[in-house]
Structure formats: C-alpha cells, structure tokens
Design a protein around this motif. Structure first.
Motif, mmCIF file in Angstrom:
data_model
loop_
_atom_site.group_PDB
_atom_site.id
_atom_site.type_symbol
_atom_site.label_atom_id
_atom_site.label_comp_id
_atom_site.label_asym_id
_atom_site.label_seq_id
_atom_site.Cartn_x
_atom_site.Cartn_y
_atom_site.Cartn_z
ATOM 1 N N HIS A 254 45.641 40.230 34.213
ATOM 2 C CA HIS A 254 45.782 39.710 35.583
ATOM 3 C C HIS A 254 45.905 38.200 35.481
ATOM 4 C CE1 HIS A 254 44.314 43.382 38.100
ATOM 5 N NE2 HIS A 254 45.619 43.386 37.861
ATOM 6 N N HIS B 264 38.486 36.210 36.434
ATOM 7 C CA HIS B 264 37.115 36.640 36.115
ATOM 8 C C HIS B 264 36.662 36.022 34.792
ATOM 9 C CE1 HIS B 264 37.204 39.420 39.401
ATOM 10 N NE2 HIS B 264 38.158 40.167 38.878
ATOM 11 N N GLU C 74 47.802 38.591 39.912
ATOM 12 C CA GLU C 74 46.835 38.989 40.939
ATOM 13 C C GLU C 74 46.183 37.701 41.403
ATOM 14 O OE1 GLU C 74 43.777 42.583 41.214
ATOM 15 O OE2 GLU C 74 42.909 40.859 40.201
ATOM 16 N N ASP D 11 41.399 39.856 33.098
ATOM 17 C CA ASP D 11 41.737 39.129 34.332
ATOM 18 C C ASP D 11 41.293 37.678 34.127
ATOM 19 O OD1 ASP D 11 41.375 37.863 36.889
ATOM 20 O OD2 ASP D 11 41.472 39.835 37.860
ATOM 21 N N ARG E 29 41.963 31.202 41.500
ATOM 22 C CA ARG E 29 42.705 32.408 41.894
ATOM 23 C C ARG E 29 43.990 32.090 42.659
ATOM 24 N NH1 ARG E 29 39.692 38.237 42.978
ATOM 25 N NH2 ARG E 29 40.498 39.034 41.035
ATOM 26 N N GLU F 24 38.634 47.249 33.736
ATOM 27 C CA GLU F 24 38.583 45.799 33.970
ATOM 28 C C GLU F 24 37.146 45.307 34.120
ATOM 29 O OE1 GLU F 24 40.576 44.736 37.624
ATOM 30 O OE2 GLU F 24 40.580 42.606 37.109
HETATM 31 MN MN MN Z 1 41.831 41.785 38.541
#
Ligand code: MN
Ligand code: LER
Length: 271
Positions: free
Chosen positions: A213, A190, A248, A187, A219, A154
């Motif tokens: 993710h 990110h 996540e 993800d 988030r 990741e």
């Molecule tokens: Mn992650």
C-alpha cells in the motif's frame, strides 16, 4: 515486474477513508486506465455489491486488471472480525471473507485481510485471540488456494489494532499457519508509524511480501510527506518484488490530482 495500482472505494458512506477514487465503477476504472495504472484495488460493501459481468466488461474495455479486493467493510459496516469472542460472529466473518475471495478470484485477484483481524478485547488473552486469527487464516488461506488466488494479510498501526502491528509479527504469524498461501501486505503508512526502518523490514521479510500500500507518512499521495521513497524503492528492487504497488491514500487535494501525483511517483521510483 512491479505493477501500479490505485484504490477505488464503492462505499460512499465511508467518507473519510484513504482511497483515491470515489466515483462509480465505470468512471473510476476509466480514469485509472487513462492515468496509466496497471490495476485497480476495489473496496466494496460486500461480495455481491458489484455486478461481476459489468466489472468484467469494464476491465476488458479499459484494459486494466483488479490488483486486490479489500474485506474491511465486513468490520466497518457489519461489525465482523476473525477474532470476535462470539463464535457465531467469527463464523460470519469467515463467510464474508470467503465470499470476497470467491468474488476476487473471478478476476485473479487476492483478497486482503486488514481490519478484519480485529483486536484483543478486554477479558480475553492475546494468545486466545491469536489462536482464533490462526484458525481463520488457515481456513481462508486454504479456501483461497482452491480458488487459485493467494490471501493477503496486513499489519496495521497501533491506532487501528492492538493485534498485529509490525511486519515481523505478521511474518511470524503466517509462518505458523498450515498453509503457505498467505502473503504479507506492507502498507507504508502503517510501517512509518510502527517499524524502526521501513526499508530494513522490507529486506528482512521480503520473501513473504505480496502487495504494497503506497502512501506517504501523512497518508497523502507519495511525494506529499516525509517518507524516503528512494530508500524503499531500492529495498523493493533488491527483494525483486513482483506484485502491485497500490495507492491507498487520501484523495488529497482531490481525486484526480492524487491519482496523478501517485502515478508520477510510481514512474519516478519504479520504472
Ligand atoms: Mn492498507
Ligand atoms: C486500513 O488502515 C488499511 O490500511 C486497510 O488496507 C486495511 O483494510
């Protein structure tokens, strides 16, 4: 087929982390199954902090799979990374992750290397740090292959690592390995910080992506930020992504609402 997954954290001292469920295993697995998730992604303190027989029993009872296991506790709790200048620490990091790979493989689940990639630290060249990372990934990718699972790598945003921040860098890194058993984790949180376009990067490196993710720009569960999920879902369908889309995200405003918002977004964009 694209499958849904939700994260379960079993390390209560990591209070502020981005995981949806925080209850003990049985409660979290039963809630995830009832919500309709295909899998759960586990974040545990180590490979032996969960009784595999109890876990097997719960998975069968509730008809759910393990999508992946996280290895970040090796860094957060034990201070290990694959790129520590101390060879003994790197060895312990490989051993910690190998144990997690073995644990996950009992359930057909790959392990994720995110924060265990570490950082370029002062006094050490980036090229040397990458060499250590490549050594670690080669060893672990080959070990995972023997256990019949892939290994997932990741890229993380710049506030978590100064090493691999973008999917392109991660794709170059895994192409340089002596194993083809390492896939990429995209993800969305990110990527929202680091990529020029999330959907374009997904299209460019799609053949290497093995796991997603699923979180919004802040988030929070998808639907609570400004990521354009329709564009991303189109890109994932175009690359014929077949892995897990795993939430996540922070348990905002609470665990159950976060899980519900997540499965509703998953159904809206991927079913
Ligand atoms: Mn992650
Ligand atoms: C940490 O921010 C993260 O995204 C995790 O999946 C890394 O282990």
């Amino acid at each position: 087929m694209i499958k849904s997954s939700v994260t379960i954290n079993l390390v209560p001292q990591l209070k502020t982390g981005p995981w949806i469920y925080w209850d003990p295993l049985e409660i979290s697995i039963s809630k995830a199954a009832e919500m309709g998730f295909d899998g759960v992604e586990l974040f545990t303190a180590s490979a032996n902090s969960v009784d595999p027989y109890l876990l097997e029993n719960l998975l069968q009872r509730f008809g759910i799979s393990i999508s992946a296991v996280g290895t970040g506790a090796g860094k957060v709790i034990k201070g290990l990374t694959l790129t520590d200048p101390d060879a003994e620490i790197r060895k312990q990091a490989i051993s910690f992750i190998s144990d997690m790979i073995s644990f996950g493989s009992r359930f057909g689940a790959p392990a994720i290397i995110g924060s265990m990639q570490g950082n370029v630290v002062s006094g050490i060249e980036k090229a040397q740090t990458i060499t250590w990372l490549v050594e670690g990934l080669n060893t672990l990718g080959n070990f995972a292959e023997k256990k019949d699972v892939t290994l997932i790598f990741e890229s993380l945003n710049r506030y978590e690592t100064n090493l691999i921040n973008r999917l392109e860098d991660a794709a170059k890194l895994i192409a340089s390995l002596n194993t083809h058993n390492v896939t990429l984790l995209a993800d969305l949180f990110h990527m929202n910080i680091e990529e020029k376009s999330i959907q374009d990067s997904i299209r460019s490196f799609g053949s290497s992506i093995g796991h997603i993710h699923f979180a919004d720009s802040n988030r929070r569960p998808v639907g609570n930020g400004h990521i354009q999920m329709k564009d991303i879902s189109e890109a994932l369908k175009e690359i014929e992504f077949k892995g897990y889309i795993s939430a996540e995200a922070f348990p905002w405003p609470d665990q159950d609402s976060a899980a519900k918002a997540t499965i509703e977004s998953f159904n809206k964009y991927f079913c």
